[in-house]
Scaffold this motif. Structure first.
Motif, PDB file in Angstrom:
ATOM      1  N   UNK B 209       0.828  -1.195   0.000  1.00 19.23           N
ATOM      2  CA  UNK B 209       0.000   0.000   0.000  1.00 19.23           C
ATOM      3  C   UNK B 209       0.862   1.244   0.000  1.00 19.23           C
ATOM      4  N   UNK B 210       1.911   1.248   0.844  1.00 16.66           N
ATOM      5  CA  UNK B 210       2.740   2.449   0.908  1.00 16.66           C
ATOM      6  C   UNK B 210       3.634   2.587  -0.320  1.00 16.66           C
ATOM      7  N   UNK B 211       4.088   1.465  -0.869  1.00 15.72           N
ATOM      8  CA  UNK B 211       4.950   1.544  -2.055  1.00 15.72           C
ATOM      9  C   UNK B 211       4.193   2.125  -3.243  1.00 15.72           C
ATOM     10  N   UNK B 212       2.937   1.749  -3.379  1.00 21.18           N
ATOM     11  CA  UNK B 212       2.153   2.262  -4.504  1.00 21.18           C
ATOM     12  C   UNK B 212       2.024   3.771  -4.384  1.00 21.18           C
ATOM     13  N   UNK B 213       1.774   4.253  -3.161  1.00 20.18           N
ATOM     14  CA  UNK B 213       1.639   5.689  -2.953  1.00 20.18           C
ATOM     15  C   UNK B 213       2.943   6.392  -3.292  1.00 20.18           C
ATOM     16  N   UNK B 214       4.069   5.781  -2.886  1.00 20.67           N
ATOM     17  CA  UNK B 214       5.353   6.469  -3.013  1.00 20.67           C
ATOM     18  C   UNK B 214       5.997   6.331  -4.391  1.00 20.67           C
ATOM     19  N   UNK B 215       5.866   5.149  -5.007  1.00 17.41           N
ATOM     20  CA  UNK B 215       6.756   4.859  -6.137  1.00 17.41           C
ATOM     21  C   UNK B 215       6.108   4.749  -7.496  1.00 17.41           C
ATOM     22  N   UNK B 216       4.798   4.620  -7.571  1.00 18.49           N
ATOM     23  CA  UNK B 216       4.182   4.629  -8.888  1.00 18.49           C
ATOM     24  C   UNK B 216       3.979   6.090  -9.261  1.00 18.49           C
ATOM     25  N   UNK B 217       4.582   6.544 -10.350  1.00 24.01           N
ATOM     26  CA  UNK B 217       4.475   7.967 -10.652  1.00 24.01           C
ATOM     27  C   UNK B 217       3.681   8.222 -11.918  1.00 24.01           C
ATOM     28  N   UNK B 276      -7.034  12.846  -2.925  1.00 24.39           N
ATOM     29  CA  UNK B 276      -6.322  11.761  -2.243  1.00 24.39           C
ATOM     30  C   UNK B 276      -4.951  11.638  -2.911  1.00 24.39           C
ATOM     31  N   UNK B 277      -3.859  11.846  -2.175  1.00 18.59           N
ATOM     32  CA  UNK B 277      -2.542  11.665  -2.805  1.00 18.59           C
ATOM     33  C   UNK B 277      -2.375  10.210  -3.218  1.00 18.59           C
ATOM     34  N   UNK B 278      -1.946  10.004  -4.444  1.00 20.76           N
ATOM     35  CA  UNK B 278      -1.696   8.637  -4.886  1.00 20.76           C
ATOM     36  C   UNK B 278      -2.923   7.909  -5.385  1.00 20.76           C
ATOM     37  N   UNK B 279      -4.016   8.652  -5.618  1.00 28.22           N
ATOM     38  CA  UNK B 279      -5.244   7.996  -6.075  1.00 28.22           C
ATOM     39  C   UNK B 279      -5.059   7.336  -7.439  1.00 28.22           C
ATOM     40  N   UNK B 281      -2.208   6.328  -9.037  1.00 30.12           N
ATOM     41  CA  UNK B 281      -1.414   5.096  -8.946  1.00 30.12           C
ATOM     42  C   UNK B 281      -2.218   3.925  -8.397  1.00 30.12           C
ATOM     43  N   UNK B 282      -3.054   4.201  -7.414  1.00 26.47           N
ATOM     44  CA  UNK B 282      -3.870   3.133  -6.823  1.00 26.47           C
ATOM     45  C   UNK B 282      -4.824   2.560  -7.863  1.00 26.47           C
TER      46      UNK B 282
END
Lengths: 268, 318
Positions: B209-217, B276-279, B281-282
């Motif tokens: 969950x955290x990797x997707x938020x951080x690393x999918x750009x 939502x930050x990272x929406x 990528x999610x």
């Protein structure tokens, strides 16, 4: 590139090829393979950065049972060599990554070929076993490993003998929209690896932990290590809580073993 | 003397009257060789060649008759496939069984093959999520995040931590298997195994969950709005003195929240981030999961994303 560097690169490629099947020391992982190639060619920093970027993409690539994942070994070795020959420094990293992906597919086919050839090796081992010939069994096993090593070492050697100017020319002739677009694509393909992993692990029970991780990661003050600590703690707490619930349920039955339910009931 | 003869008679099928034992050195040798268990991985019997290769030091030690050696080699060239590290406890148990057999216990081929096959399935079910989907992504992401800044510690940490964990796991579980003998099969189907698997998947899902938020750009470029700010909301560059003093003034004003230019540009990405930050990528990850479930090859998805990246960039969306 000096002859010594070339020999060392081929040796690293051989190790990466072996590890591509063994999956023990992890010489085939981009983080290790690209760094080593960077080290022996005098482009250490570029190698490390390429390794880190490719590793992010390859995080979820794993061989499960008889299924074969995209091949990290050829992708990391060949893209590192191209990065070094291209001579663009860290600027060349995103191009090298874009090249690495089709190579991962090519590597996948190569390993499938070798895995088929290995059938012949084990038949030789059967014959050796029939004569209680230990040396024969061992030799054919080692031959199979060497084939896997050559699977990467030969393409690496071929890349090395192609003149650097040709590689540079090919890279320079790529238009900016293509390389920029590929870099953007590279930012997205990471998701595929994660998706593979999630499909393996996800159950109704563990989805909430995914959500917590996703939300917490937005807090940029938390390092990856801090997130890891939170994750381990959550797992331990959950296991402890579910275990207590299980044992008291067994003893008394009903919803007596449901502490959260009891608390909620108290408020009603 | 008389005693020895008696023993031989009682254990009629014993290979040797004297009890043969595998020393720690023998077991170390087997453990080292099991590093190469996947070396001759093939589509016919998978890890069988590597398994037999690993067993050779034990076979040499336990059986002296050529006939027995031949049978042992053939026995261990049967089909075998599991996660390469969790093969170690199976190796340990098999060593114990072979030792018993060499000393005359009634352990037949079927029992040995049964233990191997019985253990390899459930253990692969532990090894894959724990090593490939939890430990490697976590150590890999840790190393990669350091490596992205060119820090050599990234690869070194990844390599060392991984191999320490791996070697310790292989040796201690093999020893555990050897000591527990055939009892291990019952133990492993008990609660501990399930707990380890569940704990690993909880940790794994959390980290994913955290990797997707951080690393999918993904960065959407289109400008949603371009607002001209009122006077006083931005730094009026024409009134800033052209000197060191001026830099100080500008920085002070910036720090107090003034914008850098007279127009405030909001891209689509800014809007999404404030939601939502990272929406995105999610959503992209969920799409990939769905495609994978529809049996779309990961390679096709990867190549497809590159095409999307190039086309999206060409039309100015990305």
């Amino acid at each position: 590139m000096s002859p010594i560097s070339m020999v060392l690169v081929v040796i690293i490629a051989f190790l990466a090829g072996m590890e591509g099947i063994l999956d023990e020391f992890q010489f085939h992982q981009p983080l290790v393979a690209c760094t080593l190639i960077g080290l022996v060619t005098g482009h250490l920093t570029e190698g490390i950065i390429l390794g880190g970027s490719l590793q992010m993409i390859a995080l979820g690539w794993a061989n499960i049972g008889a299924a074969v994942a995209p091949d990290a070994a050829l992708a990391s070795v060949a893209s590192a060599i191209i990065l070094v020959l291209g001579g663009e420094g860290t600027k060349g990293v995103s191009t090298a990554i874009a090249i690495a992906i089709p190579l991962a597919v090519a590597g996948l086919f190569l390993t499938m070929i070798v895995r088929t050839l290995s059938v012949a090796c084990v038949h030789r081992m059967d014959a050796a076993a029939e004569n209680a010939n230990f040396k024969g069994v061992e030799t054919w096993h080692i031959i199979a490993i060497v084939m896997q090593g050559l699977r990467i070492a030969i393409p690496a050697a071929l890349l090395l003998v192609i003149p650097a100017a040709t590689v540079q020319g090919a890279l320079a002739s790529m238009p900016a929209w293509l390389t920029d677009g590929m870099a953007i694509g590279g930012g997205m393909v990471v998701a595929v690896g994660y998706a593979m992993v999630i499909n393996m692990m996800a159950t109704k029970e563990v989805w909430p932990f995914f959500a917590i991780g996703f939300v917490l990661a937005a807090l940029s003050e938390l390092t990856l290590i801090a997130l890891g600590v939170i994750g381990v703690s959550l797992a331990l707490i959950y296991l402890a809580v579910t275990e207590n619930k299980g044992s008291s349920n067994g003893g008394s039955g009903g919803n007596l073993g449901d502490p959260l339910g009891d608390i909620l009931n108290d408020y009603e | 003397m008389a005693n020895e003869v008696e023993t031989t008679e009682v254990k009629a099928n014993a290979v040797e009257p004297k009890k043969v034992e595998l020393t720690q050195k023998d077991r170390r040798s087997v453990c080292w060789r099991s590093t190469f268990i996947q070396g001759s991985w093939n589509y016919e019997r998978m890890q069988n060649g590597g398994w037999c290769y690993a067993m050779i030091p034990a076979i040499k030690k336990l059986y002296s008759k050529k006939e027995d050696q031949r049978e042992a080699l053939k026995r261990h060239l049967e089909f075998f496939n599991t996660h390469p590290y969790v093969a170690s406890p199976v190796v340990g148990v098999t060593l114990a069984l072979e030792e018993d057999r060499a000393n005359g216990a009634p352990v037949d081929d079927v029992a040995i093959q049964g233990v191997k096959v019985g253990m390899m399935g459930p253990l692969a079910g532990v090894g894959d999520p724990v090593f490939w989907f939890t430990v490697r992504p976590i150590l890999g992401a840790l190393g990669a995040s350091l490596a992205l800044t060119g820090n050599i510690l990234g690869p070194i940490l990844f390599f060392l931590l991984w191999n320490v964990i791996r070697i310790a796991f292989m040796w201690y579980t093999q020893e555990f298997g050897y000591k527990a003998g055939s009892a291990i099969t019952e133990d492993l189907s008990g609660g501990l195994l399930q707990k380890v698997t569940k704990g690993a998947s909880i940790l794994g899902m959390f980290i994913l969950g955290s990797l997707i938020e951080r690393w999918v750009s993904i960065d959407f470029k289109p400008v949603v709005s371009s607002v001209t700010l009122s006077e006083g909301a931005y730094i009026d560059w024409s009134s800033i003195p052209n000197s060191v003093k001026g830099i100080q003034t500008a920085l002070t004003q910036y720090d107090s929240g003034l914008a850098l230019s007279a127009t405030k540009v909001t891209t689509l990405q800014d809007n999404l981030d404030s939601l939502i930050p990272g929406l995105v990528p999610l959503l992209l990850t969920l799409l990939c999961m769905w495609l994978l479930k529809k049996k779309v090859s990961p390679i096709v998805i990867i190549l497809g994303l590159f095409v999307v990246g190039i086309l999206g960039h060409l039309i100015g969306l990305l």
